[in-house]
Scaffold this active site. Structure first.
Site, mmCIF file in Angstrom:
data_model
loop_
_atom_site.group_PDB
_atom_site.id
_atom_site.type_symbol
_atom_site.label_atom_id
_atom_site.label_comp_id
_atom_site.label_asym_id
_atom_site.label_seq_id
_atom_site.Cartn_x
_atom_site.Cartn_y
_atom_site.Cartn_z
ATOM 1 N N HIS A 245 40.674 31.522 41.737
ATOM 2 C CA HIS A 245 39.789 32.605 42.138
ATOM 3 C C HIS A 245 39.497 32.560 43.635
ATOM 4 O O HIS A 245 39.415 33.585 44.295
ATOM 5 C CB HIS A 245 38.492 32.504 41.342
ATOM 6 C CG HIS A 245 37.610 33.698 41.468
ATOM 7 N ND1 HIS A 245 37.689 34.773 40.617
ATOM 8 C CD2 HIS A 245 36.649 34.005 42.366
ATOM 9 C CE1 HIS A 245 36.816 35.677 40.970
ATOM 10 N NE2 HIS A 245 36.167 35.239 42.026
ATOM 11 N N HIS A 308 35.975 41.974 38.007
ATOM 12 C CA HIS A 308 35.015 41.140 37.278
ATOM 13 C C HIS A 308 35.351 41.234 35.799
ATOM 14 O O HIS A 308 34.540 41.645 34.979
ATOM 15 C CB HIS A 308 33.586 41.591 37.574
ATOM 16 C CG HIS A 308 32.658 40.451 37.800
ATOM 17 N ND1 HIS A 308 31.365 40.422 37.356
ATOM 18 C CD2 HIS A 308 32.849 39.267 38.414
ATOM 19 C CE1 HIS A 308 30.803 39.279 37.702
ATOM 20 N NE2 HIS A 308 31.676 38.563 38.342
#
Lengths: 967, 259
Positions: A245, A308
């Protein structure tokens, strides 16, 4: 929350109810949801409850009741709609009426409750201060429910079990919260110096670190050299900083694809094209939290789009809300802080009629996900006061296990505020919300795929947002920026303080005293404090001489600011807790120690199947059917829930035309009040081509995003792009090959069109493996485009304006059906994708942009889903103006289906007044274009080609289009 | 003549302050935006101003009820100064959440006494969901300094809790008879008492805004500060650019009245 011991003498409870003759929206909603999910009709009553402690008003003394009741009725009760029951400590809750059941929902002890803070402020305002507040809701359900049913209603409809507790038929009142004891923490080492490979992998897995074996071995040998074991906090820090990430290990890996080798995939493709173009208006690219480009002489605009996905799959409302909250903080953390001016959102979900039984275990129904993410974006964006002005929804069966949620934000920043650098000696400040256990392991969690246990394992990874906190924080940060009180700023996103402080201190070093961090509740270990992903926090580097000024400024904005330590200059990352060192590593190892893998890739298969629409296909009924297709149908139900006009910059709104029915291609926003320069933003995505031809899929996405900004009047020569890769996985060579193909397409288009990429993000693990199957999303590339319009009054919209104008189609039509809605409608199976001709496409985009800029075009719509006919239908129903298409001479080599419905890229439909035609012809001279019809005063859309004549009633088309998604 | 000064108050969650300030400046005033906290510490500041405006937003997250916390803090800490402003000929404007604040303070409609009594409420829209759409309004009072009776105009609304409900029928009649109803929702051609979506929230008697007995206080749910420029109108690309963006007029009227 303020705390007090139970049984305080000043303890009172208040239960507020809506008067029986008034509606209670929340109760009605619950009633509807129970009807929907359990197929039963119930009466629902709702109580807003408060447990309060008035320190000066002991409930043992009856004389206090009058004063307490007066204050309560002023603060907590709406005299028009509500009535309240006030109970002293020893008075029982009124009994539940017979035949009814009661469910209480309250926040777990220690979970921040913003309402409680507001209640304190309000009681203080009326001169009856309270020392402790706990809020709760109670629901009264009529009918026969088993305790299990009630628990289900509580957990599925009313509470988020991560933060709230449900009490079914409670015997006891909700008590005030007692202060939690503060445990002691000692330094902990993880003894891995002698661990075997299996043990290293187990340590990573058990600690949810998401570090692979090679990375664990690198850490092992590093600490062997140091002659000591790492602490738990050091290991966590490395796991966060090295996570997919945060580091984008795949996109920056060395990739070998057959005969080609990319030292760094991203740098050699997308980033390389931006560097090669070296546009002077690209002020800050692929470096900061968002890309920044010139807006005008004084200002730059910034743009970032984030995903997300995993949090939204588990808790759609919170996931999407914190998604938009997070990308807004990216804007706030770009340069010395940009001011957010607009947001975008794109959702990809499974078919909306799927029920829980048809889905893999642990997966929420797509409609519930969509409803939740819409509400999440709505409540966060609206409360922040940032208009949500552009978006899209895609529905595809393969998103059913892994929905995608993209949130974007554009910011405005003075050009002299774009650079930042923390200086040795600056203080490390954190501003905003307090730190709790929220979102622990979010960064490492999003780097793994979902499986059916994710729902329980990753409960803590779901964040909880508080937009009002972020709004206060925004106001404070912008004022502090303008007063020059800090030298660098970044947001706390994935990885929390560890990523934010680590990033800012990368070049000088930082020392942080973790025990100084303000907590929502006691009991967090130093490691948890360091990696918590609690929302609404920014980290600043503050010169010591400004520290007091900053604190005072924050106070006026009701924002907490805490000095945590200093940026040191020794190039080390040092963390202490109560004086004990819990981490001490070189910044070099933290940031550059991660081993860079070499990955093998294989060119993906490309579908080359030529497919034809059967000659007898019903092309008449296809149009209303396609207008109801979820990717096409009106999104008005979503758009109107979003405040798209706050900040007063809205020029081209998401819905256009006299009735507001028309879907605008892009949005135009004038971000500086009193100035006529505008920002144009739109997106493009072609997930249906993802498995057929990833290279063309990417080109189509880029082409669509460009068409969309051009269609509303954006300048072609100032377009910049953002890429968001969402892939099923990159573990196998072919999937990685598909990433490479898409990245090459990005580079090729950017170079051919001189449209540089300025920012990007990836989410590469979107597959779910169940016992029976592997569900993989289609390779998906979201392209967001941003450009400038010099004078917003030159913008155009897609609604037809008046009868008697010509309709001109620009761009060539190809007989390929790959990824098209008509192919899906007639179930034609996989087909070859139409292709983008980069050279000709550039000329077409430029010409249309020029024609609009010269004022030659009354309305413009790009041809996308459903091709020419659908574009004409949308323009007609948006404007309430008829259209008659004469296609006899148009694209004579093609069949009727192709002419009407093919989804060839790089095409526009223009409405042009006859007097403007010569000017337009001059601009389009060397390009494929044709007059395809006229606008009429009829209430119909007609299409003729030779003997074929089709006609549709405009009202019918309007109703089909306005079917909506039924969220 | 002196330039009137407008104070725009902003609490945590207020989000329309900049455009409201800009609107007053376009109308000819000098506008300052101030956070609530420092203002409550020194409410006497208001003596330097002729206009007080509470902009839209979600003050304190709409916790407890929309506008309640802001309204209570303002009423108890600065109520006197605000009443004094009105008495000396100043003007107060509340837009959207600001209207909710003025109602929660009891400043509007102020039938019985000027502060403290809550006589109407603004509650969940009949369709209980946030909505952003343009609405048509008609001015139905002749004493409000911001408005001219009989005028019709279009501006956007954007709220979830804007349905105005009076305490009882007697209150409604007092509002009607006493010209307290400043603006009502009307249909596209001025039709009275329209249905959804023209009355977007189901307000009783199509009430979109209220004034007080002096005509110097105005609260309304729709947002005049979002129609200051011709290109903000939703159909300007087909109907052309107007010379008179209708939201701007409201600010101009108030400033003129105070010169």
């Amino acid at each position: 929350m303020k705390n007090s011991s139970p049984g305080s003498p000043g303890f009172w409870r208040v239960e507020v109810r809506t008067r029986s003759d008034r509606q209670d929206a929340e109760a009605a909603q619950l009633q509807q949801e129970i009807r929907h999910r359990w197929e039963r009709d119930v009466e629902v009553g709702r109580v807003r409850g408060f447990s309060l402690v008035f320190p000066h008003r002991s409930s043992a003394q009856s004389k206090n009741r009058t004063a307490v009741e007066a204050a309560i009725s002023r603060v907590l009760v709406d005299p028009v709609l509500e009535h309240a029951v006030v109970l002293a400590a020893d008075e029982p809750v009124p009994p539940v009426p017979s035949g009814s059941q009661r469910i209480d929902v309250t926040r777990k002890p220690g979970v921040m409750d913003p309402v409680a803070e507001s209640v304190c402020q309000a009681f203080e305002a009326v001169g009856e201060p309270v020392s402790s507040v706990r809020t709760y809701s109670a629901y009264l359900l009529s009918g026969d429910f088993s305790p299990q049913d009630l628990e289900d209603v509580g957990v599925r409809c009313l509470a988020n079990p991560v933060i709230e507790e449900v009490r079914v038929q409670p015997k006891q009142a909700i008590e005030p919260v007692a202060a939690l004891p503060s445990p002691k923490f000692a330094r902990q080492e993880v003894d891995l110096l002698e661990s075997s490979d299996e043990e290293l992998q187990r340590i990573s897995r058990d600690g949810l670190l998401a570090l692979n074996l090679e990375e664990m071995q690198t850490i092992q040998s590093h600490f062997r050299e140091l002659g000591r074991a790492p602490t738990d906090v050091e290991l966590e820090t490395l796991a966060q900083t090295w996570s997919e990430h945060c580091k984008h290990k795949t996109l920056t890996a060395t990739v070998e694809l057959e005969d080609r080798r990319y030292d760094n995939l991203l740098k050699d493709t997308i980033f390389a094209s931006t560097q090669e173009l070296a546009k002077p208006y690209c002020l800050s690219v692929f470096r900061d939290n968002a890309g920044a480009v010139t807006f005008d002489d004084e200002y730059a605009v910034t743009f970032k789009v984030e995903t997300h996905n995993h949090p939204s799959a588990l808790e759609p409302y919170g996931g999407a809300g914190t998604g938009i909250g997070g990308v807004i903080r990216d804007t706030m953390g770009t340069g010395l802080g940009a001011k957010p001016i607009l947001s975008t959102d794109v959702f990809c979900v499974g078919p909306l009629d799927l029920t829980e039984e048809q889905l893999p275990p642990g997966t929420l129904p797509p409609k519930r996900i969509l409803r939740g993410v819409i509400a999440g974006v709505r409540d966060y964006g609206n409360r922040m006061g940032i208009p949500t002005t552009n978006g899209a929804v895609f529905v595809h069966a393969d998103y059913r296990a892994n929905p995608l949620v993209f949130c974007g934000n554009v910011g405005l920043i003075p050009r002299d505020k774009l650079s930042k650098r923390a200086q040795a000696g600056d203080r490390v400040f954190v501003l905003g919300g307090r730190t709790g256990r929220d979102g622990i392991h979010g960064a490492t969690f999003s780097s793994e795929g979902l499986d059916s246990s994710s729902e329980s394992v990753a409960g803590g990874a779901v964040q909880i947002g508080n937009p009002i906190e972020e709004k206060r924080l925004l106001d404070a940060c912008l004022e502090a920026r303008d007063r020059g009180l800090f030298t660098a700023i970044t947001d706390c996103g994935a990885g929390g303080l560890s990523s934010a402080v680590g990033e800012m201190g990368e070049e000088c070093g930082a020392k942080v005293e973790l025990n100084r961090v303000l907590l929502k509740y006691a009991g967090l270990s130093p490691g948890e404090i360091w990696i918590s992903e609690a929302q609404e926090r920014m980290v600043m580097a503050v010169p010591p001489e400004h520290a007091e000024t900053l604190k005072a400024l924050c106070k006026t904005h009701e924002v907490e600011a805490t000095d945590l330590g200093e940026f040191t200059g020794d190039h080390r990352l040092v963390l202490t807790y109560d004086g004990e060192t819990v981490a001490d590593m070189s910044m070099e190892f933290v940031h550059d120690g991660v081993p860079r893998p070499t990955r093998k890739a294989r060119r993906p298969a490309v579908c080359t199947e030529p497919v034809q629409v059967p000659a007898n296909a019903d092309l008449q009924s296809a149009l209303p059917a396609l207008l109801q297709h979820p990717d096409v149908t009106s999104k008005e139900e979503i758009v109107r829930q979003y405040d798209h006009e706050v900040l007063a910059g809205s020029v081209v709104k998401p819905m256009v035309g006299p009735g507001g029915y028309g879907p605008s291609d892009g949005c135009v926003v004038a971000p500086r009040l009193g100035h006529s320069g505008g920002v144009v933003v739109a997106c493009g995505m072609s997930p249906t081509l993802g498995v057929l031809d990833p290279y063309q899929m990417a080109l189509h996405s880029i082409d669509e995003a460009v068409r969309n900004v051009v269609s509303v009047g954006g300048r072609f020569d100032r377009i910049t792009l953002l890429d968001n890769f969402a892939w099923p996985s990159v573990k196998d060579e072919e999937s990685l090959g598909a990433v490479v193909a898409a990245a090459e397409a990005c580079r090729d288009a950017a170079l051919a069109w001189e449209t540089p990429f300025i920012s990007g993000k990836d989410s590469l693990n979107n597959e779910l493996r169940t016992d029976q199957e592997l569900i993989r999303i289609p390779p998906t590339l979201l392209i967001s485009a941003m450009t400038r319009i010099d004078d917003v009054t030159r913008a155009v919209t897609m609604d037809l304006k008046a009868p008697g104008n010509e309709l001109i189609c620009v761009g060539p039509t190809q007989p390929d059906w790959g990824g098209s809605r008509l192919a899906e409608h007639f179930q034609l199976g996989p087909a070859r994708a139409p292709s983008v001709d980069l050279v000709r496409a550039r000329a077409i985009h430029e010409a249309v942009a020029q024609a609009i800029a010269e004022g030659l075009v009354r309305s413009c719509h790009d041809l996308s889903e459903g091709g020419l006919l659908l574009a004409a239908a949308e323009m007609a129903l948006a404007g309430g103006v008829g259209a008659s298409l004469n296609l006899t001479e148009f694209e004579k080599d093609r069949d009727l289906a192709t002419v009407l419905y093919a989804e060839s890229p790089t095409r526009y439909l223009l409405e042009v007044e006859s007097s403007k035609r010569p000017g337009l012809e001059r601009i389009l001279a060397s390009l494929p274009f044709a007059t395809v019809g006229v606008t009429t005063d009829q209430d119909s859309l007609n299409a003729t080609r030779g003997d074929h004549a089709l006609t549709w009633n405009l009202q019918d088309l309007t109703s089909s289009y306005r079917t909506g998604l039924g969220t | 003549m002196a330039t009137p000064r407008a104070l725009i108050l902003r609490a945590a969650g207020t989000n329309c302050d900049q455009e409201t300030a800009h609107a007053f400046e376009m109308g000819g005033a000098r506008a300052d935006v101030l956070p609530l906290q420092p203002f409550l510490e020194r409410p006497s500041l208001l003596a330097d101003y002729q206009i007080l405006a509470i902009p839209g937003g979600f003050s304190y997250g709409d916790d407890i009820a929309a506008g309640r916390v802001f309204g209570l803090r303002l009423a108890h800490r600065a109520g006197e100064q605000i009443l004094d402003l009105v008495q000396r000929g100043g003007a107060v404007l509340g837009i959207c959440n600001g209207f909710q604040v003025l109602v929660q303070m009891g400043l509007l409609p102020g039938l019985a006494e000027p502060l403290g009594q809550v006589e109407v409420t603004l509650t969940d829209n009949d369709r209980p969901i946030y909505q952003d759409r343009w609405v048509n309004l008609e001015v139905t009072t002749d004493r409000c300094v911001f408005l001219k009776k009989g005028e019709r105009f279009s501006i956007p609304m954007a709220h979830a809790e804007g349905k105005l409900v009076p305490r009882d029928d007697a209150t409604l009649h007092s509002l009607q008879d006493g010209q307290f109803i400043a603006v009502r929702y009307v249909g596209p051609n001025g039709e009275a008492q329209p249905a959804y979506p023209h009355n977007p929230n189901g307000s009783v008697d199509a009430i979109a805004g209220l004034t007080d007995r002096t005509g110097r206080v105005l609260g309304l749910m729709p947002h005049p500060e979002r129609f200051l420029f011709p290109f903000q109108h939703p159909t300007w690309t087909r109907d052309g650019l107007t010379d008179t963006p209708e939201g701007r007029q409201i600010f101009h009227n108030a400033v003129q009245a105070l010169r």
